[in-house]
Design a protein around this motif. Structure first.
Motif, PDB file in Angstrom:
ATOM      1  N   SER A  76      46.420  21.862   0.888  1.00 53.29           N
ATOM      2  CA  SER A  76      45.258  21.295   1.590  1.00 53.29           C
ATOM      3  C   SER A  76      44.658  20.149   0.784  1.00 53.29           C
ATOM      4  O   SER A  76      44.280  19.111   1.341  1.00 53.29           O
ATOM      5  CB  SER A  76      44.203  22.380   1.817  1.00 53.29           C
ATOM      6  N   PHE A  77      44.594  20.321  -0.543  1.00 55.35           N
ATOM      7  CA  PHE A  77      44.057  19.252  -1.402  1.00 55.35           C
ATOM      8  C   PHE A  77      44.949  18.020  -1.342  1.00 55.35           C
ATOM      9  O   PHE A  77      44.460  16.882  -1.288  1.00 55.35           O
ATOM     10  CB  PHE A  77      43.942  19.764  -2.837  1.00 55.35           C
ATOM     11  N   MET A  78      46.250  18.208  -1.338  1.00 52.66           N
ATOM     12  CA  MET A  78      47.184  17.084  -1.276  1.00 52.66           C
ATOM     13  C   MET A  78      47.052  16.335   0.051  1.00 52.66           C
ATOM     14  O   MET A  78      47.022  15.098   0.081  1.00 52.66           O
ATOM     15  CB  MET A  78      48.615  17.590  -1.464  1.00 52.66           C
ATOM     16  N   VAL A  79      46.968  17.082   1.153  1.00 55.56           N
ATOM     17  CA  VAL A  79      46.807  16.439   2.471  1.00 55.56           C
ATOM     18  C   VAL A  79      45.476  15.696   2.539  1.00 55.56           C
ATOM     19  O   VAL A  79      45.390  14.576   3.081  1.00 55.56           O
ATOM     20  CB  VAL A  79      46.903  17.500   3.586  1.00 55.56           C
ATOM     21  N   MET A  80      44.438  16.298   1.974  1.00 58.59           N
ATOM     22  CA  MET A  80      43.129  15.636   1.956  1.00 58.59           C
ATOM     23  C   MET A  80      43.188  14.311   1.214  1.00 58.59           C
ATOM     24  O   MET A  80      42.676  13.281   1.673  1.00 58.59           O
ATOM     25  CB  MET A  80      42.100  16.567   1.336  1.00 58.59           C
ATOM     26  N   ALA A  81      43.837  14.301   0.043  1.00 59.91           N
ATOM     27  CA  ALA A  81      43.935  13.074  -0.745  1.00 59.91           C
ATOM     28  C   ALA A  81      44.740  12.010  -0.017  1.00 59.91           C
ATOM     29  O   ALA A  81      44.363  10.822   0.022  1.00 59.91           O
ATOM     30  CB  ALA A  81      44.560  13.386  -2.103  1.00 59.91           C
ATOM     31  N   ALA A  82      45.873  12.421   0.603  1.00 58.29           N
ATOM     32  CA  ALA A  82      46.695  11.453   1.348  1.00 58.29           C
ATOM     33  C   ALA A  82      45.921  10.883   2.538  1.00 58.29           C
ATOM     34  O   ALA A  82      45.963   9.671   2.809  1.00 58.29           O
ATOM     35  CB  ALA A  82      47.978  12.124   1.820  1.00 58.29           C
ATOM     36  N   ALA A  83      45.215  11.736   3.277  1.00 61.05           N
ATOM     37  CA  ALA A  83      44.434  11.260   4.415  1.00 61.05           C
ATOM     38  C   ALA A  83      43.315  10.323   3.966  1.00 61.05           C
ATOM     39  O   ALA A  83      42.993   9.343   4.665  1.00 61.05           O
ATOM     40  CB  ALA A  83      43.855  12.446   5.185  1.00 61.05           C
ATOM     41  N   PHE A  84      42.736  10.599   2.795  1.00 62.98           N
ATOM     42  CA  PHE A  84      41.683   9.721   2.291  1.00 62.98           C
ATOM     43  C   PHE A  84      42.240   8.335   1.961  1.00 62.98           C
ATOM     44  O   PHE A  84      41.591   7.316   2.234  1.00 62.98           O
ATOM     45  CB  PHE A  84      41.039  10.337   1.049  1.00 62.98           C
ATOM     46  N   VAL A  85      43.428   8.286   1.373  1.00 59.66           N
ATOM     47  CA  VAL A  85      44.048   6.987   1.084  1.00 59.66           C
ATOM     48  C   VAL A  85      44.241   6.193   2.377  1.00 59.66           C
ATOM     49  O   VAL A  85      43.905   4.995   2.458  1.00 59.66           O
ATOM     50  CB  VAL A  85      45.397   7.184   0.365  1.00 59.66           C
ATOM     51  N   GLY A 115      51.776  27.780 -12.708  1.00 54.62           N
ATOM     52  CA  GLY A 115      50.615  27.196 -13.377  1.00 54.62           C
ATOM     53  C   GLY A 115      50.823  25.743 -13.743  1.00 54.62           C
ATOM     54  O   GLY A 115      50.015  24.874 -13.369  1.00 54.62           O
ATOM     55  N   PRO A 116      51.902  25.412 -14.492  1.00 58.03           N
ATOM     56  CA  PRO A 116      52.139  24.001 -14.803  1.00 58.03           C
ATOM     57  C   PRO A 116      52.329  23.129 -13.560  1.00 58.03           C
ATOM     58  O   PRO A 116      51.875  21.976 -13.532  1.00 58.03           O
ATOM     59  CB  PRO A 116      53.424  24.046 -15.648  1.00 58.03           C
ATOM     60  N   MET A 117      52.994  23.678 -12.527  1.00 55.62           N
ATOM     61  CA  MET A 117      53.181  22.877 -11.314  1.00 55.62           C
ATOM     62  C   MET A 117      51.841  22.587 -10.638  1.00 55.62           C
ATOM     63  O   MET A 117      51.590  21.456 -10.186  1.00 55.62           O
ATOM     64  CB  MET A 117      54.109  23.625 -10.351  1.00 55.62           C
ATOM     65  N   LEU A 118      50.965  23.584 -10.562  1.00 56.11           N
ATOM     66  CA  LEU A 118      49.641  23.363  -9.976  1.00 56.11           C
ATOM     67  C   LEU A 118      48.858  22.335 -10.781  1.00 56.11           C
ATOM     68  O   LEU A 118      48.182  21.461 -10.203  1.00 56.11           O
ATOM     69  CB  LEU A 118      48.873  24.681  -9.900  1.00 56.11           C
ATOM     70  N   ASN A 119      48.956  22.425 -12.105  1.00 56.70           N
ATOM     71  CA  ASN A 119      48.249  21.444 -12.940  1.00 56.70           C
ATOM     72  C   ASN A 119      48.789  20.033 -12.714  1.00 56.70           C
ATOM     73  O   ASN A 119      48.019  19.068 -12.641  1.00 56.70           O
ATOM     74  CB  ASN A 119      48.385  21.829 -14.414  1.00 56.70           C
ATOM     75  N   LEU A 120      50.118  19.922 -12.609  1.00 54.99           N
ATOM     76  CA  LEU A 120      50.726  18.611 -12.404  1.00 54.99           C
ATOM     77  C   LEU A 120      50.302  18.015 -11.066  1.00 54.99           C
ATOM     78  O   LEU A 120      49.914  16.839 -10.982  1.00 54.99           O
ATOM     79  CB  LEU A 120      52.249  18.731 -12.479  1.00 54.99           C
ATOM     80  N   LEU A 121      50.376  18.831 -10.012  1.00 56.07           N
ATOM     81  CA  LEU A 121      49.985  18.333  -8.685  1.00 56.07           C
ATOM     82  C   LEU A 121      48.500  18.014  -8.638  1.00 56.07           C
ATOM     83  O   LEU A 121      48.095  17.003  -8.037  1.00 56.07           O
ATOM     84  CB  LEU A 121      50.340  19.375  -7.619  1.00 56.07           C
ATOM     85  N   ALA A 122      47.670  18.860  -9.235  1.00 55.45           N
ATOM     86  CA  ALA A 122      46.229  18.595  -9.245  1.00 55.45           C
ATOM     87  C   ALA A 122      45.933  17.284  -9.966  1.00 55.45           C
ATOM     88  O   ALA A 122      45.111  16.472  -9.507  1.00 55.45           O
ATOM     89  CB  ALA A 122      45.474  19.745  -9.898  1.00 55.45           C
ATOM     90  N   LEU A 123      46.627  17.040 -11.072  1.00 57.54           N
ATOM     91  CA  LEU A 123      46.416  15.803 -11.817  1.00 57.54           C
ATOM     92  C   LEU A 123      46.857  14.594 -11.008  1.00 57.54           C
ATOM     93  O   LEU A 123      46.117  13.602 -10.898  1.00 57.54           O
ATOM     94  CB  LEU A 123      47.181  15.872 -13.145  1.00 57.54           C
ATOM     95  N   PHE A 124      48.062  14.678 -10.417  1.00 59.55           N
ATOM     96  CA  PHE A 124      48.596  13.532  -9.671  1.00 59.55           C
ATOM     97  C   PHE A 124      47.716  13.175  -8.477  1.00 59.55           C
ATOM     98  O   PHE A 124      47.321  12.014  -8.297  1.00 59.55           O
ATOM     99  CB  PHE A 124      50.026  13.838  -9.203  1.00 59.55           C
ATOM    100  N   TRP A 125      47.391  14.174  -7.647  1.00 57.14           N
ATOM    101  CA  TRP A 125      46.643  13.876  -6.427  1.00 57.14           C
ATOM    102  C   TRP A 125      45.172  13.571  -6.713  1.00 57.14           C
ATOM    103  O   TRP A 125      44.544  12.836  -5.952  1.00 57.14           O
ATOM    104  CB  TRP A 125      46.786  15.019  -5.433  1.00 57.14           C
TER     105      TRP A 125
END
Length: 584
Positions: free
Chosen positions: A217-226, A264-274
């Motif tokens: 949901s956070f990733m979709v939100m960030a993409a839609a905001f762009v 955990g590392p994957m969530l951190n990576l995605l959270a950082l990127f998006w």
């Protein structure tokens, strides 16, 4: 009131009591993933404090535990979550408060035991714990409850309302692309914000699945905001947008393919990127509209700047750089969304005002065009009336020429041929014929569309008069009439046909010097055919056609009104006038 000791020890999921050995001193707030990396299970926290007077009540406030837990004082349980094993109760953002008194408290050292069930990827541990006078601890709890529960629930309602409203606007006006992306961004943020208020991973059966949904949901939100930023600035970057969608698809696939040990590392990576992408979109919004002095752009600059600061703080909190689990983006993001919603609403109202102004201008132009059209129609109406009057005069002149004129010509010819032999009753008959012709003209001018008489009845008076006129000139007159008794035409059409016949016979009397004339008038099917043939001197039809006389012009005009054709051919000894018209 400070605690004497704060210790922690880990155990398995099914442990009913903490182990006797292995305790280690900790400080609160505590994230055990930094001490025991990768550990999923139960950690017991033991806090001790002295109470000289057991009769004096104390207040106990606890900010949070992650994810689920239970608490007891001196062996007396104060409270516990519903699920202490998977699917774990999500109490990571739920503050608690108890008021303690005898017999739970006793004089001397008291022990507070807290059991926390957590998973390594989600910052497992215990938040700040405050014990002291009830008034102070209660005030602390109220503040934490307002920040962690009441505000998120309120903002969820605002987000849902904004998302629904702008989604409906976009459905009604698909051309408003920025509204559609804002609606998608708001709906995705609503799903992400559920993480701060729900206490169960339902409808998912495990914490990991819920967390994957939250990150998606956070990733979709960030993409839609762009995309909202790009469309709001009325720009398009096809290649960049394709890369954005590819990144979203790859991120989602990696998110759901990653096992729990690496989640955990994957969530951190995605959270950082998006998060960085979201911050980049904020800077992009500022850059695309920096030189604009529009009020709506200035509002976006302010809310985007606040959001950038909040995201940086929350990102460092999520990655463990900052201690605690208070996230400010849940507060500032709603200011940002409300600000963007106000900007979109302001633009919508501005567009509506422009449309209303255009409609007013269009209405004024339409009114002017209507007035000009009315004037033009009035002028055309006057022209039509003038033409109608002129046509009526022409028709009247033709009727006078073909009717009364023919009767007068015949009468004059009869007088010239034998003036001394004209009896009085014949002279009276001529006057009656003139009267009858005048009556026919008057009756025809009236509205008689049905034609009460048959064509044979229209022809009979003319036949009688023309036969007498021919006999007075020693002209043999032969009539061949068939199919006319059942032929009923409107009065005007019957009169036109009679006038053509009358004018043709008048021309025979005036110009042909013939000794014989044959009139052939018959109906065959839907066609009426008239032929007038004489054996007179004839005329040059080719030279007559360019400059026809009044009679010939009148006959051609009548033939045109009847929808028929009029032909003439002539040579010495034979002249034929032929007319073919539809009988309907």
């Amino acid at each position: 009131m400070p605690f004497k000791t704060i210790e922690a020890v880990r155990s398995g999921w099914d442990a009913a009591a903490p182990p006797a050995a292995g305790w280690t001193s900790v400080t609160l707030p505590d994230d055990w993933a930094t001490r025991w990396p990768g550990f999923d299970g139960v950690v017991w926290y033991r806090l001790t404090f002295d109470r000289p007077d057991a009769a004096e009540p104390l207040g106990l406030a606890l900010n949070y535990w992650t994810l689920a837990g239970s608490i007891s004082v001196n062996g007396a349980e104060l409270g516990r979550d519903e699920f202490l094993v998977e699917p774990l109760t999500r109490s990571w953002n739920v503050p608690r408060y108890w008021q303690l008194a005898s017999p739970v408290l006793h004089a001397g050292t008291n022990t507070l035991l807290i059991r926390v069930s957590g998973l390594a990827p989600y910052q497992p541990g215990l938040g700040p714990v405050l014990i002291g006078p009830p008034s102070a601890t209660r005030a602390h709890f109220v503040q934490q409850f307002w920040i962690r529960r009441e505000l998120p629930v309120f903002y969820l309602g605002v987000t849902a309302a904004l998302g629904t409203f702008f989604f409906v606007v976009w459905l009604l006006r698909r051309s408003l692309k920025a509204y559609g992306w804002f609606a998608l961004m708001t709906i995705a943020w609503f799903c992400y914000s559920l993480n701060f208020v729900v206490t169960s991973p339902w409808p998912f059966g495990a914490t990991d699945t819920w967390q994957r949904f939250i990150m998606l949901s956070f990733m979709v939100m960030a993409a839609a905001f762009v995309l909202f930023v790009i469309r709001f600035a009325e720009r398009r970057f096809p290649r960049g947008e394709a890369v954005l969608w590819a990144a979203l698809a790859i991120g989602a696939a990696a998110l759901f393919a990653t096992p729990h040990s690496q989640l955990g590392p994957m969530l951190n990576l995605l959270a950082l990127f998006w998060s960085l992408l979201y911050i980049g979109a904020c800077f992009l919004s500022i850059g695309l509209t920096w030189r604009s002095n529009r009020l709506d752009h200035i509002v976006l600059h302010i809310v985007n700047a606040l959001t950038i600061v909040a995201i940086l703080h929350d990102l460092m909190t999520y990655l463990g750089i900052l201690l605690g689990n208070v996230y400010y983006v849940t507060l500032t993001s709603h200011f940002q969304m409300v600000g963007m919603a106000l900007v979109l609403a302001w633009n919508f109202v501005a567009n509506m005002r422009r449309i209303e102004g255009f409609n007013d201008e269009l209405t004024a132009k339409i009114e002017t065009a209507r007035e000009e059209l009315a004037l033009t129609l009035h002028q055309q109406h006057e022209v039509i009336l003038a033409n109608t009057r002129l046509a009526e005069r022409v028709s009247l002149s033709h009727n006078l020429h073909d009717g009364m004129g023919g009767t007068l010509v015949n009468s004059i010819a009869m007088l010239e041929h034998a003036p001394q032999n004209l009896p009085a009753d014949r002279f009276l008959s001529v006057l009656k014929e003139l009267r009858d012709e005048l009556r026919v003209i008057i009756d025809t001018a009236a509205d008689d569309p049905t034609g009460g008489q048959s064509l044979a009845e229209w022809i009979a008076p003319l036949r009688r008069r023309q036969t007498l006129a021919c006999e007075s000139r020693d002209i043999d007159c032969v009539w061949n009439l068939t199919g006319l008794e059942d032929c009923h035409l409107p009065a005007a059409r019957s009169l036109d046909l009679v006038r053509i016949l009358q004018e043709g016979l008048t021309n025979v009397l005036k110009h042909s010097q013939a000794s014989r004339v044959v009139i052939d008038l018959h109906r065959r099917g839907e066609t009426l055919s008239l032929a007038i043939q004489d054996n007179g001197v004839g005329f040059d039809a080719a030279s007559e056609a360019p400059v026809p006389g009044t009679g010939l012009r009148s006959m051609r005009a009548r033939a045109g009104r009847l929808g028929g054709t009029l032909d003439t051919r002539s040579r010495r000894g034979e002249t034929v006038l032929a007319l073919h018209v539809p009988a309907a």
